[in-house]
Structure formats: C-alpha cells, structure tokens
Design an enzyme around this catalytic site. Sequence first.
Site, PDB file in Angstrom:
ATOM      1  N   HIS A 128       0.843  -1.191   0.000  1.00  0.00           N
ATOM      2  CA  HIS A 128       0.000   0.000   0.000  1.00  0.00           C
ATOM      3  C   HIS A 128       0.881   1.245   0.000  1.00  0.00           C
ATOM      4  O   HIS A 128       1.968   1.262   0.575  1.00  0.00           O
ATOM      5  CB  HIS A 128      -0.868   0.043   1.265  1.00  0.00           C
ATOM      6  CG  HIS A 128      -2.027  -0.898   1.217  1.00  0.00           C
ATOM      7  ND1 HIS A 128      -3.179  -0.619   0.519  1.00  0.00           N
ATOM      8  CD2 HIS A 128      -2.212  -2.113   1.770  1.00  0.00           C
ATOM      9  CE1 HIS A 128      -4.024  -1.617   0.652  1.00  0.00           C
ATOM     10  NE2 HIS A 128      -3.458  -2.550   1.404  1.00  0.00           N
ATOM     11  N   ALA A 158      14.156 -20.827   4.799  1.00  0.00           N
ATOM     12  CA  ALA A 158      12.845 -20.774   5.461  1.00  0.00           C
ATOM     13  C   ALA A 158      12.563 -19.381   6.017  1.00  0.00           C
ATOM     14  O   ALA A 158      13.430 -18.723   6.587  1.00  0.00           O
ATOM     15  CB  ALA A 158      12.795 -21.798   6.592  1.00  0.00           C
ATOM     16  N   ALA A 176      17.835 -17.970   5.877  1.00  0.00           N
ATOM     17  CA  ALA A 176      16.550 -18.097   6.571  1.00  0.00           C
ATOM     18  C   ALA A 176      16.216 -16.836   7.362  1.00  0.00           C
ATOM     19  O   ALA A 176      17.075 -16.251   8.019  1.00  0.00           O
ATOM     20  CB  ALA A 176      16.582 -19.303   7.502  1.00  0.00           C
ATOM     21  N   ARG A 196      21.597  -8.253   3.735  1.00  0.00           N
ATOM     22  CA  ARG A 196      22.825  -7.661   3.192  1.00  0.00           C
ATOM     23  C   ARG A 196      23.745  -8.800   2.788  1.00  0.00           C
ATOM     24  O   ARG A 196      23.556  -9.949   3.200  1.00  0.00           O
ATOM     25  CB  ARG A 196      23.517  -6.774   4.237  1.00  0.00           C
ATOM     26  CG  ARG A 196      23.883  -7.524   5.487  1.00  0.00           C
ATOM     27  CD  ARG A 196      24.528  -6.625   6.530  1.00  0.00           C
ATOM     28  NE  ARG A 196      24.809  -7.374   7.748  1.00  0.00           N
ATOM     29  CZ  ARG A 196      25.840  -8.186   7.912  1.00  0.00           C
ATOM     30  NH1 ARG A 196      26.713  -8.358   6.923  1.00  0.00           N
ATOM     31  NH2 ARG A 196      26.026  -8.829   9.051  1.00  0.00           N
TER      32      ARG A 196
END
Length: 202
Positions: A128, A158, A176, A196
């Site tokens: 949005h 994950a 993950a 990063r």
Amino acid sequence: MSRGSMAEWLCTVALLRYPEVRRFLGERRLEWLRLDEIRRLHPTAKLADDVKLLAYAEGRLALGKRAAVGSGTVLAFGDDANGYGCIRIGAATWLGEYNNLRACGDGHIVIGSDCLISQFCTLVGSNHAVDRGRMIRDQGPDRTRLGVTLGNDVWLGAGVTVMPGVTIADGAVIGAGAVVLRDVPAFEIHGGVPARKIGERS
C-alpha cells in the site's frame, strides 16, 4: 456395512442439514475443480491438494515443467480494487509448504527455473502507499515498487520475505528469516534484516 460404519455414515449425512457445512463443502469442491483445471493445463507440474488460490483465473498462473507447489501455500492474484497480477513459476522449481505469494495489478511474481523456495516464505508483489492524510487501507498500491523477480537456481531459506520491486539474480542464496528490500546480484549470499551480503557461492 458394519453397524459402526453405518452409524458414522448417518452422522455424516446428518451434518448436511447445517448450511455452514454445505457452504464449506461447496467451496472445497470449487477449489478442487480449480486445482484440477490447473493440473490439466500443466500436466507435469505438482500441486498439493490444499494449495489456496485467491482470485485465480485462467492465464494468471503459469507453471513450468515439473514445477511443484507444496501443501498450505497461498497463491493470491489480487482484487478488484488493486488489479490482478500473474504468478509464473519456472521449470523444476520447488515451493515448499506454507508459502505466501501475493501478486496484484502490475505487481507480478516471476520465479525462474530450478529454484528452491523453502517453507513459510513470502513474496509480495506490491505494498500500500503510505501518504499522509489518508488511511493506509484506503490507498492503492505504491506504484514506485512493484513485482518480484527471481532468476534461475535461486534458493530462499525458510521464512524469507521478498518485498516489492526486488530482483534476485541467478544463483543467489537468501538465508533463513531474511527480509530482502534491495536487488541481489548473481551468486551472492545475503542474510539478515534487512538483508545484506554475507558471502558468495564459490
């Protein structure tokens, strides 16, 4: 039929007197029919029986040969207010369980071939807008950052979240739990919040 089986069957039939049960069964039947249609259009792809399709229509989903979508995964294509997008999943790409892919308007999600998308990952095609003076819920998509693109041979660990406007190039690895806000060059390894560079594939 044994007496116990007959009793179970009668109890099940008796549940049909409840409108909520009939509505639920009707919705599930429509979902199964949609999945069957997708399987017919993509005969080598594999979709779990409980993949959730939101605002699916023919032409909004493309699956490459031997692509697989795991149990509990949500494929959302948008809505009337924000427009409808496409989700494209390349050949031999595997999406694990309980992933969340959300396309909308021009916020398409494109995943290359031979990718591994672990469990509980979220790919967001649009956000949005957040202008002052208007409720966020009343604002449409932020048109400055739309879509998510993954190259070939990309691995998302994950719980990775990939935000709108991001391209992850061929061979990149995302650790993950990372939140990816910027493009990731080929064969780099990124992790953290925000993500990063933490290494490269050798």
